[in-house]
Enzyme design. Structure first.
Site, PDB file in Angstrom:
ATOM      1  N   SER A   1       9.738  -2.601   5.457  1.00 30.20           N
ATOM      2  CA  SER A   1       9.867  -3.047   4.063  1.00 30.20           C
ATOM      3  C   SER A   1       8.526  -3.077   3.351  1.00 30.20           C
ATOM      4  CB  SER A   1      10.504  -4.443   4.020  1.00 30.20           C
ATOM      5  OG  SER A   1      11.867  -4.367   4.366  1.00 30.20           O
TER       6      SER A   1
ATOM      7  N   SER B   1       6.430  -5.578  -1.289  1.00 30.71           N
ATOM      8  CA  SER B   1       7.423  -5.115  -0.322  1.00 30.71           C
ATOM      9  C   SER B   1       8.491  -4.272  -1.029  1.00 30.71           C
ATOM     10  CB  SER B   1       8.065  -6.304   0.381  1.00 30.71           C
ATOM     11  OG  SER B   1       8.710  -7.155  -0.550  1.00 30.71           O
ATOM     12  N   TYR B   2       9.420  -3.747  -0.254  1.00 30.10           N
ATOM     13  CA  TYR B   2      10.446  -2.828  -0.765  1.00 30.10           C
ATOM     14  C   TYR B   2      11.183  -3.443  -1.952  1.00 30.10           C
ATOM     15  CZ  TYR B   2      14.378   0.426  -0.725  1.00 30.10           C
ATOM     16  OH  TYR B   2      15.316   1.363  -1.081  1.00 30.10           O
ATOM     17  N   PRO B   3      11.206  -2.744  -3.113  1.00 25.40           N
ATOM     18  CA  PRO B   3      11.726  -3.369  -4.333  1.00 25.40           C
ATOM     19  C   PRO B   3      13.247  -3.374  -4.490  1.00 25.40           C
ATOM     20  CG  PRO B   3      10.858  -1.199  -4.836  1.00 25.40           C
ATOM     21  CD  PRO B   3      10.564  -1.449  -3.385  1.00 25.40           C
TER      22      PRO B   3
END
Length: 725
Positions: free
Chosen positions: A136, A319-321
């Protein structure tokens, strides 16, 4: 040799960054190291390199729009390489065929899996061993950790099946339904293309329903009784509960001592209740909550927020949106806690964290599935780095960091006071608020939105006690009921996420709640953009309105399954189960085919039963520029990137460019050309050698679609621009 597949060039550079590497033509080569003893090559897609074939590529007869051809059902769905991305596909294919093993390093989600697996399949490498990088965060430490903990490709293959089911079924429903409604509406005299989809159309219908609610709203008068109370040490206001349709009705409900022709009374304070209220910091951000908050505070569109967050993710700062979670695990909590001083320094903040142990409100592994909430990574952003960000990057990063800092701070605490004051037996209620501790709200002291919300109900009250006598002056307040407001773009995101509340059937309501509404975190902003692009909605001052074209489509789908969020609930639940390995892609696609057959019958009946002649006239008057000089049946309309004929699907290929010799052609000049054969004198054309000139545009051959320049000396010079495609 191992080949790593990334989704985009930037992502590929991030995946290679922790290792010694060099650049190749369409790939990066990682030197032999601990993680890759024989080295590795990182190559990339450019988003999607592969797409489903168009109808005409399955069957030539499907190339022409015709009701008789519907529904279009290919026996086997096939893919093709996108024509403008063929060069990179050849690089990927060659590397995959040389590889001993493949690591999928695309975005860790359904569509990322689809992009990679389609490339592997189209390269003829489906039988090669596959591992999956699942992280992530794109910081160097997170990437190294991810490569040391690779998943077996079999663990994520079902996400590919889920994406395939979604993609194929959207092709079936979208293309068949779009042609169906476009052709049926053309029979009603509306020469336009109507894009229809299983998610975008129910969303449009929700916006339309609000539009009709506003349009049909009848404002009515209401009356309220208020009072202004005076005690020895101050004044305060109170209000009797209830709204009344007339003064007569109001005074029937109050104590006989209160009369319409009198407004001064003696009152008694019946009770004074003081309760301490503690408001914890908001939960961490999912994509939807971030989009909603920044649309409200900064008027950013959801698409703008997503694209900005994606850039920050690709740079390794967040981190991963595309996450739907608002929680983190103990691991993330630990690294955030250890870097609090760095995050504070970036925004010149100083406070001692008071909540240093994880709270289940924010830290809950059970509520983290594929991805945790959006948080800053361990990659530190100092003041200078932050200043180098684009404006929107600063806003997004600050919103994410502050949401994290807040969970380490005290609750916002205030005393809420409720005073009940009576004139005879008629009671008036007063609320007040006294702040005791700002807590996490210290982070937002300069935020005008927060301040406006805090001011509501925060009037300061004098110290009073039970039994105290007050002088009262009553007032009858008259007002008019107001219609609901149009949705903002941020409210649309929330509406899609909570669409279950618009459904009466309890089972379907539960189903929508389980999948969190219409669309996914990754697709909701795209749905809004699609509706804008298709001209079904428009945005004015951040409020969303349905266009005439949108109204026509909504009236056409009224009563069909496409108008109901229930269908999307069923689809998303089934898709989720495919991703979990519990249901079949084949079954899902077959159900989509059945739906297409049902729609043909439903749509024909629905459109036959509605009267849209008035809208048809309005739409033509508003949207058309002039009759088409080529087919003489259609009309020329603005197609965003060019001017084209509404008879396109009947074979007319007449178009005019929006730009000629580096000069935009206005609608008024195009109208002149179409009706008079010659535009006004247009200034500011630019030749290939960079010289500017002024000229008229005239027809060289209107039927053939050829235009030419005419200068003041009446000499003509061919522009060599043909309007025929």
């Amino acid at each position: 040799m191992v080949v790593i597949l990334a989704e985009k060039p930037d992502q590929a550079r991030k995946l290679a960054a922790p290792f010694t590497h060099k650049k190749g033509n369409g790939f990066l080569t990682i030197d032999a190291c601990k993680e890759f003893p024989e080295g590795a090559k990182v190559t990339w897609a450019i988003g999607h390199l592969v797409e489903l074939k168009t109808p005409g590529e399955y069957d030539a007869s499907w190339g022409k729009w015709s009701l008789e051809q519907l529904p279009m059902m290919p026996e086997r769905f096939e893919y093709k390489v996108m024509s403008d991305k063929n060069k990179q596909f050849k690089v990927v294919k060659e590397l995959l065929n040389e590889a001993d093993g493949i690591i999928i390093g695309t975005d860790p989600a359904r569509e990322g899996e689809n992009i990679a697996r389609l490339l592997i399949m189209m390269s003829g490498c489906a039988k090669k061993p596959v591992k999956r990088l699942w992280t992530s965060s794109l910081t160097e430490s997170a990437i190294k950790k991810g490569f040391s903990e690779l998943r077996d490709g079999k663990q994520t293959i079902n996400l590919y099946h889920e994406a395939q089911a979604r993609q194929i079924s959207d092709w079936l429903v979208g293309l068949n339904a779009s042609r169906l409604y476009s052709l049926l509406l053309q029979k009603k005299g509306i020469r336009d293309v109507f894009s229809v989809g299983r998610v975008q159309t129910p969303v449009l219908k929700l916006i339309y329903d609000r539009h009709k609610e506003i349009e049909q709203f009848k404002s009515e008068p209401f009356f309220e009784l208020t009072a202004h109370f005076t005690v020895s040490n101050g004044t305060y206001k109170g209000k009797m509960k209830g709204r009344f349709q007339s003064q007569e009705e109001l005074f029937k409900d109050v104590h006989p001592d209160i009369q319409p022709d009198q407004n001064h009374y003696e009152a008694t304070i019946k009770s004074v209740e003081v309760k301490e209220k503690r408001i914890p910091a908001p939960k961490l951000h999912s994509l939807s909550t971030l989009q909603s908050v920044l649309n409200k505070k900064n008027k950013y569109s959801p698409d703008q927020v997503l694209k900005t967050a994606q850039r920050l993710y690709e740079k390794g700062y967040i981190s991963y949106p595309r996450t739907d979670s608002q929680h983190i695990t103990n691991e993330e909590f630990s690294y955030l806690k250890n870097r609090l001083s760095n995050y504070q320094a970036c925004f010149h903040l100083s406070f001692e964290p008071t909540r240093t142990k994880p709270s289940k409100r924010y830290v809950n592994p059970d509520k983290v599935s594929d991805h945790y909430a959006m948080i800053p990574t361990e990659k530190i952003v100092d003041v200078n780095t932050f200043q180098s960000f684009r404006t929107e990057e600063k806003v997004v990063y600050e919103a994410i960091v502050k949401s994290v800092l807040a969970i380490f701070m005290e609750d916002y605490v205030y005393d809420e006071t409720v005073i009940t004051t009576a004139i005879g037996k008629t009671q008036f209620f007063t609320k007040g608020k006294k702040e005791k501790g700002l807590g996490w709200k210290r982070l937002y002291q300069n935020d005008s939105t927060e301040q406006a919300e805090d001011e509501e109900g925060s009037s300061k009250l004098p110290e009073v006690y039970q039994g105290q006598v007050a002088e009262a002056e009553t007032t009858v307040k008259e007002g008019m009921t107001k219609p609901p407001k149009p949705y903002t773009q941020g409210q649309l995101i929330t509406l899609m996420k909570t669409a279950g509340k618009h459904i009466n059937d309890q089972d379907m309501k539960n189903a929508l709640n389980e999948v969190e509404g219409l669309g996914t975190e990754a697709t909701r902003s795209g749905i809004i953009e699609t509706l804008l692009k298709r001209e079904f909605i428009e945005v004015k001052k951040n409020s969303v309105f349905v266009t005439k074209k949108g109204e026509i489509l909504c009236e056409s789908v009224q009563g069909t399954i496409l108008a109901k969020p229930e269908m999307t609930a069923k689809w998303e639940l089934f898709l989720k189960e495919i991703g979990n390995g519990n249901k079949s892609k084949v079954t899902f696609v077959e159900n989509a085919k059945k739906l297409c057959h049902a729609l043909i019958e439903q749509a024909t009946k629905a459109i036959d039963s509605i009267d849209i002649e008035k809208q048809t006239v309005d739409l033509k008057l508003e949207d058309t520029i002039a009759p088409c000089p080529s087919c003489q049946k259609g009309h020329i309309v603005d197609r965003k990137s060019f001017y084209g004929c509404t008879g396109y699907h009947q074979g007319c290929r007449f178009t005019l460019p929006k730009k000629l010799a580096n000069k935009n052609l206005s609608k008024s000049n195009v109208k002149k050309l179409l009706e008079k054969g010659k535009t006004n004198l247009i200034k500011g054309f630019k030749s290939k050698n960079g010289k500017t000139f002024n000229a008229y545009i005239v027809w060289e051959d209107a039927k053939a679609g050829k235009v030419t320049f005419e200068f003041n000396n009446n000499k003509k010079h061919s522009s060599k621009r043909s309007t025929q495609k």
